[in-house]
Design an enzyme around this catalytic site. Structure first.
Site, PDB file in Angstrom:
ATOM      1  N   HIS A 113      -2.398 -10.770  11.506  1.00  0.00           N
ATOM      2  CA  HIS A 113      -1.888  -9.446  11.145  1.00  0.00           C
ATOM      3  C   HIS A 113      -1.715  -8.663  12.432  1.00  0.00           C
ATOM      4  O   HIS A 113      -2.603  -8.633  13.285  1.00  0.00           O
ATOM      5  CB  HIS A 113      -2.871  -8.728  10.215  1.00  0.00           C
ATOM      6  CG  HIS A 113      -2.562  -7.271  10.074  1.00  0.00           C
ATOM      7  ND1 HIS A 113      -1.360  -6.818   9.573  1.00  0.00           N
ATOM      8  CD2 HIS A 113      -3.276  -6.161  10.402  1.00  0.00           C
ATOM      9  CE1 HIS A 113      -1.353  -5.491   9.585  1.00  0.00           C
ATOM     10  NE2 HIS A 113      -2.502  -5.074  10.086  1.00  0.00           N
ATOM     11  N   LYS A 170      -0.365  -6.161  21.334  1.00  0.00           N
ATOM     12  CA  LYS A 170      -1.451  -6.367  22.287  1.00  0.00           C
ATOM     13  C   LYS A 170      -2.757  -6.735  21.563  1.00  0.00           C
ATOM     14  O   LYS A 170      -3.542  -7.543  22.086  1.00  0.00           O
ATOM     15  CB  LYS A 170      -1.650  -5.115  23.148  1.00  0.00           C
ATOM     16  CG  LYS A 170      -2.645  -5.284  24.300  1.00  0.00           C
ATOM     17  CD  LYS A 170      -2.308  -6.443  25.213  1.00  0.00           C
ATOM     18  CE  LYS A 170      -1.075  -6.199  26.053  1.00  0.00           C
ATOM     19  NZ  LYS A 170      -1.261  -5.219  27.127  1.00  0.00           N
ATOM     20  N   CYS A 202      -3.375  -3.480   4.400  1.00  0.00           N
ATOM     21  CA  CYS A 202      -2.453  -4.544   4.810  1.00  0.00           C
ATOM     22  C   CYS A 202      -2.794  -5.909   4.217  1.00  0.00           C
ATOM     23  O   CYS A 202      -2.090  -6.889   4.484  1.00  0.00           O
ATOM     24  CB  CYS A 202      -2.446  -4.646   6.331  1.00  0.00           C
ATOM     25  SG  CYS A 202      -1.952  -3.115   7.157  1.00  0.00           S
ATOM     26  N   ASN A 208       4.884  -2.544  12.978  1.00  0.00           N
ATOM     27  CA  ASN A 208       3.912  -2.932  11.953  1.00  0.00           C
ATOM     28  C   ASN A 208       4.510  -2.704  10.567  1.00  0.00           C
ATOM     29  O   ASN A 208       4.938  -1.603  10.235  1.00  0.00           O
ATOM     30  CB  ASN A 208       2.640  -2.096  12.127  1.00  0.00           C
ATOM     31  CG  ASN A 208       1.542  -2.486  11.162  1.00  0.00           C
ATOM     32  OD1 ASN A 208       1.649  -3.470  10.433  1.00  0.00           O
ATOM     33  ND2 ASN A 208       0.473  -1.717  11.168  1.00  0.00           N
ATOM     34  N   GLU A 268       0.830  -1.197   0.000  1.00  0.00           N
ATOM     35  CA  GLU A 268       0.000   0.000   0.000  1.00  0.00           C
ATOM     36  C   GLU A 268       0.870   1.255   0.000  1.00  0.00           C
ATOM     37  O   GLU A 268       0.360   2.366   0.103  1.00  0.00           O
ATOM     38  CB  GLU A 268      -0.935   0.018   1.211  1.00  0.00           C
ATOM     39  CG  GLU A 268      -0.224   0.067   2.554  1.00  0.00           C
ATOM     40  CD  GLU A 268      -1.184   0.254   3.712  1.00  0.00           C
ATOM     41  OE1 GLU A 268      -1.450   1.418   4.067  1.00  0.00           O
ATOM     42  OE2 GLU A 268      -1.660  -0.761   4.263  1.00  0.00           O
TER      43      GLU A 268
END
Length: 510
Positions: A255, A260, A120, A335, A86
């Protein structure tokens, strides 16, 4: 083909993360937030990031060339190349076409596939395309190569610590050590503005944090329900009378926007198992003490702290055994958007022996905002013998922790300066990047300049530190002469018993 190729799936994996990172604990102090907000609240320890020397094309060039070199494969042996990303630097030209420069010396231009984009989820869509190609009448016997890569950056504020960057490349073919389970895929797609990038001159997204979490968890619920219905139907056809639950997965990877949320997601699957069970045992076992939640409605629990706390406690052992190991890259690098879930898969492979992995079912949940989501499963081969395809795959990733430890730590102030530099220059023409080349890992491709027509030029840092930095050069219009050249070999798929393909690599004049 008279029949489907057998055990189509992932044969090799290569991971690339940037060479520098910032400590999340130091970022908490720098940002003036409470201690533990990023490290405990989000579950993040470090965040990797790129200077202006790296863009999506350089990340993908690096990870593809490393996979090909480490696998000892000819570029002629690849018949499909898909990119999921992306991180868009051109509204028309695909990143895949930039990667084709690596193929030029081999003479192989017969390569299907382009880029796939949806937040994603693009890497998963690209992977599905590759698997489907190998299983289709279009397959010509060669490998497929899938690349997922992104640079995840946010404006200053609460979302910035959920950034990161990196790329994962995966080789797809038959007789794979990680085989896709045919027909076992639950997909859920809807329209939502939870995270999107409408500003064409900015790298930063627009994020509705609460809506994004709700979309993620609701997609997980729905995908898990669809997956279970499909595996139940498959089991019934095989004469098996059993109920699918977390117990049927050796590992579960998700993903990971932040660690957390992944822990909460595994608890969410246990909540689904509990609510769907006709008569759960609340006196002993994993559902012990959960009788108070028997009548809750799943759609009312996205932000129910009592439900979340109870099921995170109930699923703590399952999390330790099935999911915690998958968070190595996510915790240490952040990420990566499209590569995130595949970095989690690589983390599982890197921290277990072939014997521990053999025969296991790995559940994979991929989510992309907007939104698109799928839960599917991979079956690991039973063959864990030395020299097997599984043994080679695991061995190729065994240094993952060492790679993460070899990065350079920088201060939050330096990180902030790099983010400001990217913000001000990422869209410019006639620009020469300012970041240090010496800080990059050996063998990393990097941006050398953007000309007045926005055409990008790249060079590769030498694989050996004691050799010149300019080991190769790529421009957006011309491939240079010094890209390592594979031997001119007829493409082939090795048999399950064949030895590794021997490849001689030349670095030209360098």
């Amino acid at each position: 083909m008279a029949a489907w190729p057998k055990d189509v799936g992932i044969m090799a994996v290569e991971v690339y993360v940037p060479s520098q990172y910032v400590e999340q604990a130091e970022l908490e102090e720098f940002d003036g937030v409470g201690a533990g907000k990023y490290t405990v609240g989000l579950g993040q320890a470090r965040m990797g990031f790129c200077s202006d020397r790296e863009d999506i094309s350089s990340l993908c060039l690096t990870v593809v060339q490393r996979l090909m070199e480490h696998s000892g494969l000819s570029y002629q042996s690849v018949g499909r190349l898909e990119v999921g990303t992306e991180t868009i630097i051109d509204k028309s030209k695909s990143t895949k076409t930039v990667l084709m420069q690596l193929f030029e010396e081999s003479g192989n231009t017969d390569v299907d596939g382009v880029d796939t984009t949806n937040a994603c989820y693009g890497g998963t869509a690209a992977l599905f395309n590759a698997v489907n190609w190998v299983e289709s009448s279009s397959w010509d016997g060669r490998y497929a190569l899938v690349v997922a890569g992104d640079i995840a950056v946010y404006a200053t504020g609460g979302a910035r610590p959920t950034g990161g960057a990196g790329a994962v490349a995966m080789l797809v073919g038959p007789n794979a050590p990680l085989a896709f389970e045919r027909g076992l895929r639950g997909t859920h797609m809807r329209h939502a503005y939870d995270f999107y990038k409408p500003d064409m001159v900015s790298e930063y997204p627009v994020v509705d944090g609460k809506l994004s979490i709700q979309c993620y968890l609701s997609a997980l619920d729905r995908c898990y329900s669809i997956y279970r219905n499909k595996i139940h139907a498959q089991w019934q056809r095989e004469g098996l009378d059993k109920r699918c639950s977390l117990a049927d997965f050796g590992f579960m990877v998700f993903h990971s926007p932040y660690c957390k949320l992944v822990q909460k997601s595994l608890a969410r699957l246990m909540l689904n198992d509990f609510l769907c069970h006709p008569s759960p045992d609340t006196e002993s076992g994993p559902f012990s003490g959960l009788e108070a939640f028997r009548d809750v409605k799943i759609e009312d629990t996205y932000f129910d702290r009592d439900v979340e706390k109870a099921f995170m406690k109930a699923s703590s052992e399952a999390f330790e055994n099935k999911t915690k190991a998958s968070l190595l890259i996510s915790n240490q690098n952040g990420n990566m958007y499209t590569p995130s879930v595949y970095g989690c898969l690589a983390s599982v492979l890197a921290q277990h022996t072939p014997q521990q992995l053999a025969g296991q079912r790995i559940g994979v949940f991929s989510y992309g905002s907007g939104f698109a989501a799928t839960l599917y499963s991979i079956k690991v081969t039973q063959d864990a013998t030395p020299g097997s395809s599984l043994d080679k795959l695991v061995s190729s990733l065994c240094d993952l922790q060492a790679r993460l430890d070899s990065r350079k730590k920088v201060s939050p102030d330096v990180f902030a300066q790099n983010m400001k530099l990217r913000e001000e220059t990422h869209h410019l023409a006639n620009y020469i990047p300012q970041g240090s080349v010496e800080e990059l890992f050996p063998g990393t491709w990097y941006l050398t300049r953007v000309d007045e027509k926005h055409r990008r030029q790249y060079a590769r840092r030498s694989v050996s530190d004691d050799r010149p930095l300019e080991a190769g050069l790529l421009t957006s219009s011309n491939a240079a002469e010094h890209i390592p050249s594979p031997l001119k070999k007829m493409p082939r798929i090795p048999t399950a018993t064949a030895g590794p393909e021997v490849l001689v690599i030349s670095n030209g004049d360098h």
